[in-house]
Design a protein around this motif. Structure first.
Motif, PDB file in Angstrom:
ATOM      1  N   ASN A 192      -0.208  10.865  -4.360  1.00 24.72           N
ATOM      2  CA  ASN A 192      -0.350  10.429  -5.749  1.00 24.72           C
ATOM      3  C   ASN A 192      -0.695   8.959  -5.913  1.00 24.72           C
ATOM      4  OD1 ASN A 192       0.089  12.908  -7.078  1.00 24.72           O
ATOM      5  ND2 ASN A 192       2.240  12.770  -6.463  1.00 24.72           N
ATOM      6  N   PHE A 193      -1.002   8.289  -4.792  1.00 28.04           N
ATOM      7  CA  PHE A 193      -1.173   6.839  -4.855  1.00 28.04           C
ATOM      8  C   PHE A 193      -2.356   6.423  -5.735  1.00 28.04           C
ATOM      9  CE2 PHE A 193      -2.660   2.799  -2.723  1.00 28.04           C
ATOM     10  CZ  PHE A 193      -1.674   2.001  -3.261  1.00 28.04           C
ATOM     11  N   LEU A 194      -3.541   6.973  -5.460  1.00 24.94           N
ATOM     12  CA  LEU A 194      -4.729   6.544  -6.209  1.00 24.94           C
ATOM     13  C   LEU A 194      -4.650   6.985  -7.671  1.00 24.94           C
ATOM     14  CD1 LEU A 194      -7.482   7.227  -3.494  1.00 24.94           C
ATOM     15  CD2 LEU A 194      -6.403   5.038  -4.066  1.00 24.94           C
ATOM     16  N   LYS A 195      -4.205   8.232  -7.890  1.00 28.62           N
ATOM     17  CA  LYS A 195      -4.021   8.715  -9.275  1.00 28.62           C
ATOM     18  C   LYS A 195      -3.005   7.851 -10.005  1.00 28.62           C
ATOM     19  CE  LYS A 195      -5.476  13.469  -9.608  1.00 28.62           C
ATOM     20  NZ  LYS A 195      -5.739  13.937  -8.222  1.00 28.62           N
ATOM     21  N   GLY A 196      -1.960   7.481  -9.287  1.00 36.29           N
ATOM     22  CA  GLY A 196      -0.916   6.623  -9.864  1.00 36.29           C
ATOM     23  C   GLY A 196      -1.482   5.274 -10.270  1.00 36.29           C
ATOM     24  N   LEU A 197      -2.313   4.694  -9.422  1.00 38.64           N
ATOM     25  CA  LEU A 197      -2.933   3.399  -9.752  1.00 38.64           C
ATOM     26  C   LEU A 197      -3.827   3.534 -10.977  1.00 38.64           C
ATOM     27  CD1 LEU A 197      -4.009   1.969  -6.262  1.00 38.64           C
ATOM     28  CD2 LEU A 197      -2.022   1.324  -7.649  1.00 38.64           C
ATOM     29  N   ARG A 198      -4.543   4.666 -11.041  1.00 37.93           N
ATOM     30  CA  ARG A 198      -5.402   4.919 -12.208  1.00 37.93           C
ATOM     31  C   ARG A 198      -4.555   4.954 -13.485  1.00 37.93           C
ATOM     32  NH1 ARG A 198     -10.091   3.675 -13.939  1.00 37.93           N
ATOM     33  NH2 ARG A 198      -8.459   2.517 -14.981  1.00 37.93           N
ATOM     34  N   VAL A 252       2.270   6.199  10.094  1.00 39.44           N
ATOM     35  CA  VAL A 252       1.836   4.869   9.664  1.00 39.44           C
ATOM     36  C   VAL A 252       1.212   5.017   8.284  1.00 39.44           C
ATOM     37  CG1 VAL A 252       0.338   2.900  10.137  1.00 39.44           C
ATOM     38  CG2 VAL A 252       1.478   4.064  12.023  1.00 39.44           C
ATOM     39  N   SER A 253       1.997   4.649   7.255  1.00 43.31           N
ATOM     40  CA  SER A 253       1.467   4.781   5.898  1.00 43.31           C
ATOM     41  C   SER A 253       1.602   3.481   5.120  1.00 43.31           C
ATOM     42  CB  SER A 253       2.188   5.910   5.158  1.00 43.31           C
ATOM     43  OG  SER A 253       3.564   5.599   5.065  1.00 43.31           O
ATOM     44  N   SER A 254       1.981   2.417   5.819  1.00 44.53           N
ATOM     45  CA  SER A 254       2.118   1.120   5.149  1.00 44.53           C
ATOM     46  C   SER A 254       1.738   0.018   6.125  1.00 44.53           C
ATOM     47  CB  SER A 254       3.563   0.907   4.703  1.00 44.53           C
ATOM     48  OG  SER A 254       4.393   0.729   5.847  1.00 44.53           O
ATOM     49  N   TYR A 302       0.844  -1.203   0.000  1.00 39.34           N
ATOM     50  CA  TYR A 302       0.000   0.000   0.000  1.00 39.34           C
ATOM     51  C   TYR A 302       0.878   1.250   0.000  1.00 39.34           C
ATOM     52  CZ  TYR A 302      -4.324   2.578   0.875  1.00 39.34           C
ATOM     53  OH  TYR A 302      -5.425   3.395   0.753  1.00 39.34           O
ATOM     54  N   ASN A 303       0.471   2.228  -0.772  1.00 42.57           N
ATOM     55  CA  ASN A 303       1.205   3.502  -0.902  1.00 42.57           C
ATOM     56  C   ASN A 303       2.566   3.340  -1.571  1.00 42.57           C
ATOM     57  OD1 ASN A 303      -0.565   5.499  -0.036  1.00 42.57           O
ATOM     58  ND2 ASN A 303      -0.120   5.112   2.133  1.00 42.57           N
ATOM     59  N   ASP A 304       2.739   2.248  -2.321  1.00 39.87           N
ATOM     60  CA  ASP A 304       4.025   1.996  -2.975  1.00 39.87           C
ATOM     61  C   ASP A 304       3.771   1.652  -4.452  1.00 39.87           C
ATOM     62  OD1 ASP A 304       6.433   1.025  -3.913  1.00 39.87           O
ATOM     63  OD2 ASP A 304       6.694  -0.466  -2.314  1.00 39.87           O
ATOM     64  N   LEU A 305       3.755   2.695  -5.286  1.00 38.10           N
ATOM     65  CA  LEU A 305       3.454   2.495  -6.708  1.00 38.10           C
ATOM     66  C   LEU A 305       4.516   1.649  -7.400  1.00 38.10           C
ATOM     67  CD1 LEU A 305       2.163   6.049  -7.725  1.00 38.10           C
ATOM     68  CD2 LEU A 305       0.801   3.955  -7.540  1.00 38.10           C
ATOM     69  N   ASP A 306       5.781   1.771  -6.939  1.00 40.54           N
ATOM     70  CA  ASP A 306       6.846   0.971  -7.547  1.00 40.54           C
ATOM     71  C   ASP A 306       6.542  -0.521  -7.442  1.00 40.54           C
ATOM     72  OD1 ASP A 306       8.165   3.256  -8.134  1.00 40.54           O
ATOM     73  OD2 ASP A 306       9.620   3.116  -6.484  1.00 40.54           O
ATOM     74  N   SER A 307       5.994  -0.931  -6.298  1.00 39.93           N
ATOM     75  CA  SER A 307       5.710  -2.361  -6.114  1.00 39.93           C
ATOM     76  C   SER A 307       4.625  -2.820  -7.089  1.00 39.93           C
ATOM     77  CB  SER A 307       5.318  -2.663  -4.660  1.00 39.93           C
ATOM     78  OG  SER A 307       4.028  -2.157  -4.348  1.00 39.93           O
TER      79      SER A 307
END
Ligand SMILES: *Cc1c(COP(=O)(O)O)cnc(C)c1O
Length: 430
Positions: free
Chosen positions: A220-226, A368-370, A183-188
């Motif tokens: 940018n997590f959700l936008k990144g997933l989009r 706590v972001s992951s 979660y919160n890790d677009l690279d993964s």
């Protein structure tokens, strides 16, 4: 506080119900005491079978956003019940419910009703696989999407509370089609798309994680997933079973202005009765039987009592954004109160909040972001605070990895009692 009736009831229940409960976190296992058996609830208050009264911040794990036994919802259920409780045939209220959902949730053009959040997510990934012709899905460690086989891989909620993120009984063939990102890790996520080029049907995510405690999405997590899913020809599924109708009238997608292809709904949508739903773009939803080849059905789906309760709730929520402003204001007060308690007493605590969803993590990490950061929490400390709060009339989730839910029925007095009970509980940790 006397809870001997509950303890006796639990003993009896265990003889005939596995673990004495019909859903695992209810058993209070991780907080080390017997669960309370509830006899009734009204507004923001709940009573156990020993006649103890509590201010309820579990809210049935989310659905009771207007408080318990709301008069309008009860009237709607009673009126519907008098006309019969199920017909297995189409009814007008199902169309009305669908119109209501389509008008509220921005990315939904068509919607199918089911009976639980679990059914919604299971059906949503089948549909995503049917639409894309691909087999694999990506989920995030610590996210919970119900108890479908495909999702019991590094799952959140009761699964992490009890230390059972992966379940026996899920075949290795099912497990291998579920890929896990952080979660919160677009690279993964990008890495998995690279490794499994052209094989990933969908990414499913809780737009605000609520089942490893509350974890908000980074900027940018959700936008990144989009962006990634669009580019790779995969679908983006927002599991809004908690966030739907809670963060705003249009859920998390409206709150963050990021539109998924498919949305799953549950909890609030049933007004306290068992309901789930999944919806999205018409071209995707039209693949469902009887229109298309992707099969999904339900004897009690669109049940008239459930639709009456849910529709009444949604109509009230849709009347005015003032409800959401009020929830935000009350939740902000809770956040500030808990923060100042912890600061005064010098107890390391990270408080995450999005709208009316709050978790106080007993951890000394900075944020706590992951999932890994959530796992640094001291669940034993949480258990102590949980028990002390209960003694002072505050009913919270019996797990560090769940949310505290503020409802529209909570009063300023309820909030003040929560904060002062929390202070006493934190003092007890010294
Ligand atoms: C509760 C929950 C589910 C499962 O819903 P049920 O009605 O319990 O089957 C799915 N996804 C999320 C995000 C949830 O919080």
């Amino acid at each position: 506080m006397q809870t001997s009736n509950s303890s006796k009831a639990f003993k009896e229940a265990k003889k005939v119900i596995p673990g004495g409960v019909n859903s695992p976190v209810r058993a209070f296992k991780s907080v080390g005491c017997d669960p309370l058996f509830i006899q009734r609830a009204k507004g923001s208050h709940i009573w156990d079978i020993d006649d103890n009264e509590y201010i309820d911040f579990v809210s049935s794990w989310g659905p009771m956003i207007l408080g318990h036994a709301h008069d309008d919802v009860l009237r709607a259920i009673n009126r519907a019940a008098e006309k019969g409780t199920s017909y297995g045939a189409p009814t007008l209220i199902e169309t009305e419910m669908a119109q209501q959902i389509v008008s509220m949730v921005p990315s939904i053009e068509k919607v199918r009703m089911v009976n639980s959040g679990t059914e919604a997510t299971m059906s949503a990934i089948r549909l995503a696989r049917g639409f894309t012709g691909r087999e694999k899905i990506i989920k995030f460690a610590g996210c919970y999407h119900g108890h479908g086989d495909s999702f019991l891989i590094k799952a959140g909620s009761g699964a992490i509370t009890l230390g059972l993120p992966d379940s026996p009984g899920v075949t290795k063939y099912t497990a291998k089609d579920t890929l896990t990102a952080n979660y919160n890790d677009l690279d993964s996520v990008e890495e998995l798309f690279k490794q499994q080029k052209g094989q990933i049907a969908a990414v499913i995510v809780e737009p605000v994680a609520g089942n490893m405690g509350v974890i908000p999405p980074n900027k940018n997590f959700l936008k990144g997933l989009r962006g990634i899913t669009k580019q790779e020809g995969a679908l983006l599924i927002f599991d809004e079973v908690i966030t739907g109708f809670r963060l705003s009238q249009g859920g998390a997608q409206q709150y963050f202005n990021v539109m998924p292809d498919i949305t799953t709904l549950g909890k609030i949508i049933g007004g306290g009765l068992p309901v789930g739903a999944y919806g999205g773009r018409a071209e995707i939803m039209d693949l469902l039987a009887p229109n298309g080849p992707v099969y999904q059905a339900g004897t009690l789906s669109g049940n008239p009592l459930a639709m009456s309760a849910g529709l009444t709730m949604l109509k009230i929520l849709n009347q005015s954004t003032a409800i959401y402003d009020e929830l935000e204001a009350m939740a902000a007060k809770v956040e500030a109160g808990l923060k100042s308690n912890a600061a005064d007493l010098n107890i390391p605590l990270v408080i995450n909040r999005v709208g009316s969803m709050i978790t106080a993590f007993f951890t000394s990490v900075e944020k706590v972001s992951s999932f890994d950061e959530a796992m640094t929490s001291d669940a034993k400390r949480y258990a102590k605070v949980f028990k002390a709060s209960l003694k002072n009339g505050i009913y919270m989730a019996p797990s560090q990895f769940e949310c505290l839910f503020i409802s529209y029925a909570h009063t300023t007095d309820d909030i003040e009692q929560l904060i002062s009970a929390n202070r006493l509980a934190l003092e007890g940790l010294k």
